[in-house]
Design a protein around this motif. Structure first.
Motif, short mmCIF file in Angstrom:
data_model
loop_
_atom_site.label_atom_id
_atom_site.label_comp_id
_atom_site.label_asym_id
_atom_site.label_seq_id
_atom_site.Cartn_x
_atom_site.Cartn_y
_atom_site.Cartn_z
N UNK A 212 -1.02 -43.33 -8.47
CA UNK A 212 -1.30 -43.22 -7.03
C UNK A 212 -0.02 -42.97 -6.22
N UNK A 213 0.76 -42.00 -6.66
CA UNK A 213 2.02 -41.68 -5.99
C UNK A 213 1.77 -40.92 -4.70
N UNK A 214 2.64 -41.15 -3.72
CA UNK A 214 2.52 -40.44 -2.44
C UNK A 214 3.55 -39.34 -2.30
N UNK A 215 4.45 -39.19 -3.28
CA UNK A 215 5.44 -38.11 -3.29
C UNK A 215 5.91 -37.92 -4.73
N UNK A 216 6.39 -36.71 -5.04
CA UNK A 216 6.79 -36.43 -6.41
C UNK A 216 7.98 -35.49 -6.43
N UNK A 217 8.89 -35.72 -7.36
CA UNK A 217 9.99 -34.82 -7.67
C UNK A 217 9.78 -34.31 -9.09
N UNK A 236 1.00 -30.62 -3.12
CA UNK A 236 1.42 -30.38 -1.73
C UNK A 236 0.25 -29.95 -0.87
N UNK A 237 -0.55 -29.04 -1.40
CA UNK A 237 -1.70 -28.55 -0.62
C UNK A 237 -2.72 -29.65 -0.37
N UNK A 238 -2.68 -30.68 -1.24
CA UNK A 238 -3.59 -31.82 -1.08
C UNK A 238 -2.96 -32.95 -0.27
#
Length: 283
Positions: A212-217, A236-238
């Motif tokens: 349930x991450x809210x950001x990713x690298x 990103x689009x989601x």
């Protein structure tokens, strides 16, 4: 490490800057995902000699406790990546995850065990057929077969003309793979035969949803990382911000889509250390 160790470089795209800002704002909700070969480890003529850059483990041990998760996504067997990375038993990496064979295997540091899907029967058939194929084409010299457990790869890096050997083998190996229900993943002078339905994009997207991450690298270097790039772009689009790093510039298809090109593994590792510095400064 040069200037990368002194400051956190700024992404060249608006989407990348948004992704980095989200990670810095909510590190405990962020996933940092990394390819292994060419990203954390230099590409070497013999893949069995590949090892993570010496600063990789110290950088990850600092960063991992600050974010939701660090995950290594690789085509290698999970256990091999753990061994070549030196990831086992490291303080700070207690919750590191390695997704091997494009997600068909998973190693969790918390348990120290590998969980795997059943092996596709076509891999054994291709493994048996490759020596005869290479012999019939007269390309044995300088090419070699790498056993990868749930996949098998043919390398041309040592051939007299590596690119010519690579191109000559693409179609015959693809035909052999297709006859046994497998696909070919081309890379930097390597053709990997593996089962369909697993790739770095699928593995990464499922993992991001799982935690349930809210950001990713995501950082990668080769054609096999395009699927992970596509997964981050879909996230990103989601509404899940993401940052795409490219290690080296040998694969234009990847470098052109990156938010932040970096010269190679040393710079990637320095970026991770600088990211840890910035998160700690903001805490």
């Amino acid at each position: 490490m040069g200037s990368y160790s002194d400051a956190l470089p700024e992404p060249t795209t608006a989407a990348g800057r948004e992704g980095l800002a989200a990670v810095l704002e909510r590190p405990s909700e962020s996933v940092v995902a990394l390819d292994f070969d060419g990203t954390l480890a230099e590409i070497v003529p013999d893949p069995e000699q590949a090892r993570a850059h010496p600063s990789t483990v110290p950088a990850l041990a600092r960063l991992a406790p600050l974010v939701r998760s660090v995950v290594v996504v690789t085509g290698r067997p999970a256990g091999v990546a753990v061994r070549y990375g030196g990831f086992a038993g490291v303080e700070g990496l207690e919750h590191l995850v390695v997704l091997g064979h494009y997600g068909a295997e998973r190693w969790d540091a918390v348990s120290g065990t590998v969980h795997a899907q059943p092996e596709h029967p076509g891999v054994a058939a291709v493994r048996a057929g490759l020596p005869g194929l290479l012999d019939s084409m007269g390309v044995w010299q300088g090419t070699w077969i790498e056993e990868k457990g749930r996949a098998v790869a043919v390398h041309t890096r040592r051939a007299d003309d590596p690119q010519a050997a690579f191109e000559a083998l693409r179609e015959p190996i693809a035909d052999l793979a297709a006859r046994h229900g497998l696909i070919v993943e081309p890379g930097r002078l390597v053709l990997e035969v593996r089962p369909p339905g697993v790739d770095k994009g699928i593995a990464l997207a499922e993992y991001v949803r799982e935690v349930n991450a809210s950001a990713v690298v995501y950082a990668g270097d080769d054609l096999g990382d395009l699927a992970a790039y596509a997964a981050v772009e879909k996230l990103r689009s989601d509404g899940v911000p993401g940052l795409l790093l490219c290690s080296g510039g040998e694969v234009p298809e990847l470098a052109e889509r990156a938010d932040l090109p970096l010269p190679g593994p040393a710079a990637v590792v320095a970026f991770l250390a600088a990211l840890a510095d910035r998160i700690e400064q903001r805490a």
